[in-house]
Structure formats: structure tokens, C-alpha cells
Scaffold this motif. Structure first.
Motif, PDB file in Angstrom:
ATOM      1  N   PRO A 210     -21.904 -28.201  23.079  1.00  0.00           N
ATOM      2  CA  PRO A 210     -21.186 -29.502  23.548  1.00  0.00           C
ATOM      3  C   PRO A 210     -20.483 -30.238  22.457  1.00  0.00           C
ATOM      4  CG  PRO A 210     -23.467 -29.832  23.942  1.00  0.00           C
ATOM      5  CD  PRO A 210     -23.079 -28.027  23.529  1.00  0.00           C
ATOM      6  N   ASN A 211     -20.578 -30.360  21.024  1.00  0.00           N
ATOM      7  CA  ASN A 211     -19.938 -30.443  20.133  1.00  0.00           C
ATOM      8  C   ASN A 211     -18.859 -30.093  19.913  1.00  0.00           C
ATOM      9  OD1 ASN A 211     -22.181 -33.099  20.749  1.00  0.00           O
ATOM     10  ND2 ASN A 211     -23.281 -32.444  18.465  1.00  0.00           N
ATOM     11  N   ALA A 212     -18.717 -28.434  20.493  1.00  0.00           N
ATOM     12  CA  ALA A 212     -17.215 -28.197  20.093  1.00  0.00           C
ATOM     13  C   ALA A 212     -16.516 -28.873  20.432  1.00  0.00           C
ATOM     14  CB  ALA A 212     -17.597 -26.725  20.155  1.00  0.00           C
ATOM     15  N   LEU A 213     -16.680 -29.152  21.606  1.00  0.00           N
ATOM     16  CA  LEU A 213     -15.143 -29.931  22.621  1.00  0.00           C
ATOM     17  C   LEU A 213     -15.137 -31.324  22.240  1.00  0.00           C
ATOM     18  CD1 LEU A 213     -16.661 -28.658  26.317  1.00  0.00           C
ATOM     19  CD2 LEU A 213     -15.362 -27.412  25.150  1.00  0.00           C
ATOM     20  N   THR A 214     -14.084 -30.898  22.810  1.00  0.00           N
ATOM     21  CA  THR A 214     -12.676 -32.586  22.351  1.00  0.00           C
ATOM     22  C   THR A 214     -11.763 -32.489  23.466  1.00  0.00           C
ATOM     23  OG1 THR A 214     -11.579 -34.046  20.682  1.00  0.00           O
ATOM     24  CG2 THR A 214     -11.008 -31.629  20.699  1.00  0.00           C
ATOM     25  N   GLY A 215     -11.102 -33.607  23.310  1.00  0.00           N
ATOM     26  CA  GLY A 215     -10.341 -33.544  24.410  1.00  0.00           C
ATOM     27  C   GLY A 215      -8.934 -33.676  24.567  1.00  0.00           C
ATOM     28  N   HIS A 216      -8.067 -34.005  25.406  1.00  0.00           N
ATOM     29  CA  HIS A 216      -6.431 -33.934  25.319  1.00  0.00           C
ATOM     30  C   HIS A 216      -5.903 -34.763  24.525  1.00  0.00           C
ATOM     31  CE1 HIS A 216      -1.801 -33.771  26.589  1.00  0.00           C
ATOM     32  NE2 HIS A 216      -2.637 -35.314  27.300  1.00  0.00           N
ATOM     33  N   ARG A 217      -4.732 -34.884  23.932  1.00  0.00           N
ATOM     34  CA  ARG A 217      -4.232 -35.498  22.564  1.00  0.00           C
ATOM     35  C   ARG A 217      -5.406 -35.843  21.391  1.00  0.00           C
ATOM     36  NH1 ARG A 217      -1.027 -39.005  26.490  1.00  0.00           N
ATOM     37  NH2 ARG A 217       0.883 -37.477  27.603  1.00  0.00           N
ATOM     38  N   ALA A 218      -6.741 -34.868  20.746  1.00  0.00           N
ATOM     39  CA  ALA A 218      -7.279 -35.702  20.174  1.00  0.00           C
ATOM     40  C   ALA A 218      -6.571 -34.022  18.882  1.00  0.00           C
ATOM     41  CB  ALA A 218      -8.884 -34.729  20.847  1.00  0.00           C
ATOM     42  N   THR A 219      -7.920 -34.819  17.363  1.00  0.00           N
ATOM     43  CA  THR A 219      -7.321 -33.433  16.781  1.00  0.00           C
ATOM     44  C   THR A 219      -8.392 -32.930  16.189  1.00  0.00           C
ATOM     45  OG1 THR A 219      -8.400 -35.555  15.098  1.00  0.00           O
ATOM     46  CG2 THR A 219      -5.918 -35.208  15.369  1.00  0.00           C
ATOM     47  N   THR A 220      -8.142 -31.369  15.424  1.00  0.00           N
ATOM     48  CA  THR A 220      -9.109 -30.624  15.406  1.00  0.00           C
ATOM     49  C   THR A 220      -9.089 -30.333  13.835  1.00  0.00           C
ATOM     50  OG1 THR A 220      -9.060 -29.581  17.620  1.00  0.00           O
ATOM     51  CG2 THR A 220      -9.452 -27.794  16.136  1.00  0.00           C
ATOM     52  N   THR A 221      -9.919 -30.049  13.086  1.00  0.00           N
ATOM     53  CA  THR A 221      -9.942 -30.025  11.851  1.00  0.00           C
ATOM     54  C   THR A 221      -9.406 -28.289  11.354  1.00  0.00           C
ATOM     55  OG1 THR A 221     -10.883 -32.190  11.722  1.00  0.00           O
ATOM     56  CG2 THR A 221     -10.831 -30.586   9.133  1.00  0.00           C
ATOM     57  N   ARG A 222      -8.774 -28.642  10.346  1.00  0.00           N
ATOM     58  CA  ARG A 222      -9.185 -27.043  10.208  1.00  0.00           C
ATOM     59  C   ARG A 222      -9.525 -26.792   8.296  1.00  0.00           C
ATOM     60  NH1 ARG A 222      -4.593 -22.519   8.923  1.00  0.00           N
ATOM     61  NH2 ARG A 222      -5.267 -21.772   7.047  1.00  0.00           N
ATOM     62  N   PRO A 223     -11.181 -26.558   8.254  1.00  0.00           N
ATOM     63  CA  PRO A 223     -11.613 -26.542   7.136  1.00  0.00           C
ATOM     64  C   PRO A 223     -10.637 -26.503   5.832  1.00  0.00           C
ATOM     65  CG  PRO A 223     -13.248 -25.646   9.282  1.00  0.00           C
ATOM     66  CD  PRO A 223     -10.901 -25.108   9.564  1.00  0.00           C
ATOM     67  N   ALA A 224     -10.978 -26.762   5.163  1.00  0.00           N
ATOM     68  CA  ALA A 224     -10.373 -26.934   3.538  1.00  0.00           C
ATOM     69  C   ALA A 224     -10.290 -25.032   2.901  1.00  0.00           C
ATOM     70  CB  ALA A 224     -10.664 -27.439   2.665  1.00  0.00           C
ATOM     71  N   GLY A 225      -9.791 -24.578   2.481  1.00  0.00           N
ATOM     72  CA  GLY A 225     -10.061 -23.483   1.637  1.00  0.00           C
ATOM     73  C   GLY A 225      -9.991 -22.274   3.036  1.00  0.00           C
ATOM     74  N   VAL A 226     -10.071 -22.046   3.824  1.00  0.00           N
ATOM     75  CA  VAL A 226      -9.700 -21.057   5.286  1.00  0.00           C
ATOM     76  C   VAL A 226      -7.709 -20.355   4.928  1.00  0.00           C
ATOM     77  CG1 VAL A 226     -11.108 -22.654   5.953  1.00  0.00           C
ATOM     78  CG2 VAL A 226      -9.020 -22.466   7.316  1.00  0.00           C
ATOM     79  N   ALA A 227      -8.255 -19.359   5.514  1.00  0.00           N
ATOM     80  CA  ALA A 227      -7.063 -18.707   5.122  1.00  0.00           C
ATOM     81  C   ALA A 227      -6.525 -18.231   7.017  1.00  0.00           C
ATOM     82  CB  ALA A 227      -7.017 -16.931   4.752  1.00  0.00           C
ATOM     83  N   PHE A 228      -7.188 -18.625   8.036  1.00  0.00           N
ATOM     84  CA  PHE A 228      -6.486 -17.932   9.193  1.00  0.00           C
ATOM     85  C   PHE A 228      -7.630 -19.070  10.576  1.00  0.00           C
ATOM     86  CE2 PHE A 228      -4.986 -15.304  12.093  1.00  0.00           C
ATOM     87  CZ  PHE A 228      -4.386 -15.042  12.236  1.00  0.00           C
ATOM     88  N   MET A 229      -6.945 -19.816  10.444  1.00  0.00           N
ATOM     89  CA  MET A 229      -6.991 -20.117  12.074  1.00  0.00           C
ATOM     90  C   MET A 229      -6.303 -19.895  13.095  1.00  0.00           C
ATOM     91  SD  MET A 229      -7.974 -24.086  12.113  1.00  0.00           S
ATOM     92  CE  MET A 229      -7.908 -25.014  13.519  1.00  0.00           C
TER      93      MET A 229
END
Length: 251
Positions: free
Chosen positions: A79-98
Motif C-alpha cells: 500500500p505504501n506504493a500508492l500516492t494521490g492526484h497532484r502528488a510527486t513521485t521520486t526518480r531514484p538517483a542514477g537510474v537510466a530509465f523510468m
């Protein structure tokens, strides 16, 4: 009816859309507020088990150079994977493709076990829009995404609405699309699912009991694109809603 869960004046509220497009909301106490006055949008349902489908659109499987599956490819999300409308989602540092994944979310409305396909829609409470981001760098097996790919905190926006099942006469003929910074990058239709909603409910309920609040994320069509900090990503499903999310970098 369209239902939401929001924070307003520091308090959590259940709300419904007071206008057809949801520019205003009616709180449970009868007050009507502008959507812009909402302090935070929560996922419109407090989730139980979250089921996610892999490769449930043939064009997406082809895009990834995989043979379409013969049985549903299902994995679970916390359930912690969920977030709501108009929220932000973090791109992990150093990843090449999200990349994003626009998906129809099916919310179960009653306890259900061994549901026949012909009665599957009877156990559905409603539908929402999901954006199930994937961190492809960490993908070891497309059939079994590991924890780092699909279960990061806030990596699955859901909302803004839970739309009553009675208001969605044919969930298997809805247009899906994604826009990144206003440009359409993904387009498809739920009619192109390999395993449709009744099949998924019958299949999952044959394996375990489904409970009110369980969520089924039904997969995404083709149209992969990398997203980076600062990108505004909108996933939209006809008749269900428009889910807005912004990518941020690791702090």
C-alpha cells in the motif's frame, strides 16, 4: 458518482464530485469547495491487496519483445506504493530509465471467492486511474518485477476519483492515454487487454478470497518513454478521470 479522499483545512475528508468534471467537491458535511482548495488528494480508496498485471496488452508485450502470456502474470504491491492526484513521485538517483504506465484500476466492493466470469462485474465497486511507474534498470525478469522496480513509496499514483461501477457501462471499451509535459506519448484502449476484467476477477478469486478495497491494476498499452525530474505526467482514462503527477529527483 465520483468519490475522492482529500485533505482540506488540515483534516481528512470523504468527498464527491459536485460538478460533472470535478471542478468542485462536496464534503460529507455538505460543504462545497473548489478543487483548487484541496490541500492534498489521497488515493480514493484505502487499499487492501493490490494486484498488478504484467504484459496484459499484446502491443506492450511486443514492444518489450515478449510473447503475450497464456495466463495472467500477476504480482503484488504494498500500500505504501500508492500516492494521490497532484502528488510527486521520486526518480531514484542514477537510474537510466523510468517510465509511466497508464492503467485502469478495478476496485473490489465485496468479499468474493470463486466468482464465475458471468458474475464478475457484480463484485466491482468502481474504477480509477493508476500510473504504475517502473524503474527498468532493476528489472531482472519482466514476468516477476522485483521490489525495486514496482514497490517504491509513492511510485503508483491512483485517482483522483473512484467512479461507481454503475456509471461505467462498458469498462472494456475506454480510451487510455498519457501526456508528458502536454504532449501525448501513449494511447490505447481497454478493449485491447489480453485478459479482460471479468477474466481477471474470475482468475484471482479462484486463487484467493477478494475483499472490499482490493485493487486490480490491469496493465498498460505500448508507448514507453523515459521521464525525468520536472516532468508533468498526466494519465487519463475516458469517463474515469485525469490523474496528474510530477517527477522529482532524489533529495
Amino acid at each position: 458518482m465520483k468519490h475522492a479522499r482529500i485533505r482540506y483545512e488540515g483534516t481528512l475528508h470523504a468527498a464527491t464530485a459536485a460538478t460533472p468534471e470535478g471542478e468542485a467537491l462536496r464534503l460529507a458535511d455538505g460543504r462545497v469547495i473548489a478543487a483548487d482548495a484541496v490541500e492534498a488528494w489521497l488515493p480514493p480508496v484505502e487499499p487492501g491487496t493490490i494486484f498488478a498485471l504484467g504484459l496484459n496488452y499484446a502491443d506492450h508485450a511486443k514492444e518489450l519483445a515478449f510473447k503475450p502470456p497464456e495466463t495472467p502474470l500477476v504480482f503484488l504491491k504494498g500500500p505504501n506504493a500508492l500516492t494521490g492526484h497532484r502528488a510527486t513521485t521520486t526518480r531514484p538517483a542514477g537510474v537510466a530509465f523510468m517510465h509511466y504506465e497508464c492503467e485502469l484500476a478495478v476496485v473490489i466492493g465485496q468479499t468474493a471467492r470463486d466468482v464465475p466470469r458471468a458474475r464478475a462485474y457484480e463484485v466491482v465497486a468502481g474504477y480509477s486511474v493508476a500510473n504504475d511507474y517502473a524503474i527498468r534498470d532493476y528489472l531482472e525478469n519482466y514476468y516477476r518485477p522485483n521490489l525495486r522496480v514496482k514497490n517504491r513509496d509513492g511510485a503508483t499514483p491512483l485517482g483522483p476519483w473512484l467512479v461507481d461501477a454503475a456509471d461505467v457501462p462498458n469498462p472494456m471499451d475506454l480510451r487510455l492515454r498519457t501526456l508528458v509535459n502536454g504532449t501525448e506519448t501513449q494511447s490505447g484502449s481497454t478493449r485491447d487487454m489480453i485478459f479482460d476484467v471479468p477474466h481477471l476477477i474470475a482468475y484471482l478469486s479462484s486463487l484467493m478470497t477478494l475483499s472490499p478495497g482490493d485493487v486490480i491494476l490491469t496493465g498498460t498499452p505500448d508507448g514507453l518513454a523515459d521521464v525525468r525530474p520536472g516532468d508533468q505526467v498526466v494519465t487519463e482514462i475516458e469517463g474515469i478521470g485525469r490523474l496528474d503527477n510530477t517527477i522529482v529527483g532524489d533529495r
